[in-house]
Enzyme design. Structure first.
Site, short mmCIF file in Angstrom:
data_model
loop_
_atom_site.label_atom_id
_atom_site.label_comp_id
_atom_site.label_asym_id
_atom_site.label_seq_id
_atom_site.Cartn_x
_atom_site.Cartn_y
_atom_site.Cartn_z
N ASP A 45 -21.61 9.65 40.68
CA ASP A 45 -21.46 9.40 39.24
C ASP A 45 -22.09 10.48 38.36
O ASP A 45 -21.88 10.49 37.15
CB ASP A 45 -22.12 8.06 38.87
CG ASP A 45 -21.27 6.86 39.25
OD1 ASP A 45 -20.21 7.04 39.87
OD2 ASP A 45 -21.69 5.73 38.92
N TYR A 53 7.82 -6.44 56.00
CA TYR A 53 8.46 -7.59 55.36
C TYR A 53 8.49 -8.79 56.30
O TYR A 53 8.90 -8.68 57.46
CB TYR A 53 9.91 -7.25 54.96
CG TYR A 53 10.78 -8.46 54.69
CD1 TYR A 53 10.38 -9.44 53.76
CD2 TYR A 53 11.98 -8.65 55.37
CE1 TYR A 53 11.16 -10.57 53.54
CE2 TYR A 53 12.77 -9.78 55.13
CZ TYR A 53 12.36 -10.73 54.23
OH TYR A 53 13.12 -11.84 54.00
N TRP A 113 12.59 -5.66 49.73
CA TRP A 113 12.08 -4.63 48.83
C TRP A 113 10.72 -5.13 48.34
O TRP A 113 10.65 -6.15 47.66
CB TRP A 113 13.00 -4.42 47.62
CG TRP A 113 14.36 -3.91 47.97
CD1 TRP A 113 15.53 -4.59 47.89
CD2 TRP A 113 14.70 -2.61 48.46
NE1 TRP A 113 16.57 -3.81 48.30
CE2 TRP A 113 16.09 -2.57 48.65
CE3 TRP A 113 13.96 -1.46 48.76
CZ2 TRP A 113 16.76 -1.44 49.12
CZ3 TRP A 113 14.62 -0.34 49.23
CH2 TRP A 113 16.01 -0.32 49.40
N CYS A 167 -21.98 -2.54 43.59
CA CYS A 167 -20.69 -3.16 43.25
C CYS A 167 -20.72 -4.66 43.52
O CYS A 167 -19.91 -5.41 42.97
CB CYS A 167 -19.56 -2.54 44.07
SG CYS A 167 -19.45 -0.76 43.92
N ALA A 206 -35.43 7.01 43.75
CA ALA A 206 -36.42 6.60 42.76
C ALA A 206 -36.84 5.15 42.92
O ALA A 206 -37.89 4.75 42.43
CB ALA A 206 -35.85 6.85 41.36
#
Ligand SMILES: Cc1cc2nc3c(=O)[nH]c(=O)nc-3n(C[C@H](O)[C@H](O)[C@H](O)COP(=O)(O)OP(=O)(O)OC[C@H]3O[C@@H](n4cnc5c(N)ncnc54)[C@H](O)[C@@H]3O)c2cc1C
Length: 473
Positions: A304, A448, A456, A57, A48
């Protein structure tokens, strides 16, 4: 009205002409996927407006000035798309889908009509901003400095107001993620922002304990945050606007401002599909199955404008760009004969608010209860990397698991931008997608090194906190 050239119907149910209605995430993704799979398919995208494949965004970052030209928001230019052999019918609005004749009646900006034949059509008409029942809102518009924000045209109107009135102040109605991004954008431009939210805390998509941290960040940057405050009316007041609201104790809250931005969510734009006979869900979104089929012959839908299939909640509605891209891709594949399924959303989302990042995936307590789980949510904090290496920052987490099965249901996180909250939520999203238990998250072989993490990772530290807490109770 004559059918357009290049849209020959063929027998044997083989689609040679795919028409996508909508030129944003859903429609373009469908067209690109069809092109990728079959170079011979004739593809048209009808939209459109004149902004195909723009990243809406990114609008807040154009308003803030960080993106220096609106054209830079295009994922691809119109020329890029046409170079792939995809025809663009811009400034063309689909008015009616004739399902039996496999034709779409459309009008251009001048009001001229055309008929576009298709073999398969993907409806990706998106969403439109909700206009809450606020006195005066219907009579006021961009010329008065009162705006909604969804399209590039809305964006240009906002920018015109900022320049025309040399805006020094703005009221933002709504504190969902778009409202928050716009509070940052306008503050960055030097506009004093008042943010009004009717719910008790900003960013209502996370638990209020984390929303409070977001509100503190807004205030730290000078945003006047009014929560539990409902806007009743907007009216002109000389060259400015007067916003009247009711505060948490029913006391009047009034702000005189140069501009108002109403960002109170969206509703699916589905008139076209509904008039063609598509079944709608209760909220008005087009009902599709996991193949993005509407149930009407050769009519698919994505983005959407459709319901969202959620891996834990079933059918819901979570309008997000990341989901629109995936649904569009599935619709485009299936519209040309594929059998792809949309794997389902987890509502994974992330937002940057000044120096903070808030993210979530999966379910919060009330959603988990509605889906029949017995959720337990535990709060945890963990450093983003080893404390002995300079610059360690705290990440705040809330982790939700099912008491009965131990299944990981949801994670929410907030931390400074440099703490990679967004990628850590993605680890959680992958774990929930795979149906892992909270306990099993500890088995994941995550990376890590002291400057970036701990043996962790934060998501595992939160899992261990959940395990300790649930073992006690
Ligand atoms: C400011 C802002 C920030 C956002 N930030 C994020 C984010 O960070 N992350 C995220 O995941 N999501 C974000 N979103 C949401 C995301 O942009 C949307 O979910 C996504 O763009 C939806 O894509 P869509 O193709 O379904 O619909 P839309 O983007 O709504 O596009 C609809 C398209 O259909 C066309 N159209 C409508 N009716 C017709 C018709 N009758 N005939 C022809 N064409 C028609 C329109 O012109 C348009 O091209 C943001 C949205 C906004 C407004």
């Amino acid at each position: 009205l004559e059918p357009q050239d290049g849209a020959a119907r063929v027998k044997e149910n083989f689609p040679v002409h795919l028409l996508a209605i909508g030129g944003s995430d859903g429609g373009i993704s469908a067209a690109l996927r069809a092109r990728e799979l079959d170079p011979s398919v004739d593809i048209t995208v009808m939209l459109a407006d004149a902004y195909p494949n723009f990243s809406i965004c990114g609008i807040p970052y154009y308003v803030s000035g960080e993106v220096t030209h609106w054209r830079n928001l295009a994922h691809r230019t119109a020329e890029d798309i046409e170079a792939l052999g995809i025809r663009l019918l811009m400034d063309t609005t689909a008015r009616r889908i004739d399902v039996d004749a496999h034709q779409v009646a459309a009008t251009d900006q001048a009001g001229g009509g055309s008929l576009v034949a298709y073999d398969a059509v993907v409806v990706a008409t998106g969403a439109v901003p909700i206009r809450p029942p606020i006195g005066g809102l219907e009579e006021l518009g961009p010329g008065d400095g009162v705006h909604v924000l969804h399209t590039m045209s809305d964006t240009f109107a906002v920018m015109q107001t900022i320049e025309r009135v040399n805006a020094r102040s703005a009221v933002i109605v709504g504190a969902g993620y778009i409202g928050l991004e716009m509070a940052e954008a306008l503050t960055t431009r030097g506009v004093a922002v008042t943010q009004i939210e009717q719910l008790p805390e900003v960013l209502p998509t996370v638990d209020p304990e984390l929303g409070r941290l977001v509100a503190a960040e807004l205030r730290r940057h000078g945003v006047d945050v009014c929560t539990s405050t409902r806007v009743d009316s907007i009216e002109r007041s000389g060259n400015q606007l007067l916003v009247r609201a009711m505060g948490p104790g029913n006391e009047p809250v009034e702000r005189t401002t140069d501009m108002v931005l109403v960002v109170a969510g969206v509703r699916p734009d589905t008139n076209l599909a509904a008039e063609a006979g598509a079944k709608l869900a209760r909220n008005g979104a087009i009902h599709v199955d996991t193949h993005m089929r509407t149930g009407l012959p050769d009519v698919y839908a994505a983005g959407d404008c459709v319901v969202t299939h959620h891996r834990l909640l079933g059918t819901t509605y979570i309008p997000l760009g990341t989901t629109a891209h995936k649904q569009g891709r599935v619709a485009g594949e299936n519209a040309i004969g594929g059998e792809k399924e949309f794997a389902g959303s987890l509502g994974t989302q992330v937002v940057k608010i000044f120096d903070l990042v808030a993210a979530r995936t999966g379910l919060r307590d009330h959603e988990a209860i509605s889906a029949g789980y017995q959720p337990v949510t535990v709060a945890a904090t963990a450093d983003d990397h080893k404390a002995y290496y300079p610059g360690a920052k705290t990440i705040h987490l809330r982790i939700t698991g099912d008491r009965g099965t131990g299944r990981l249901l949801g994670v929410q996180e907030i931390g400074e931008r440099a703490t990679a909250v967004h990628k850590r939520i993605d680890t959680a999203a992958a774990a929930i997608f795979a149906g892992l238990t909270v306990e099993a998250v500890n088995d994941l072989d995550l990376s890590y090194t002291p400057p970036l993490g701990s043996p962790w990772d934060v998501i595992q530290a939160a899992s261990q906190a959940w395990w300790r807490e649930t073992r006690r109770s």
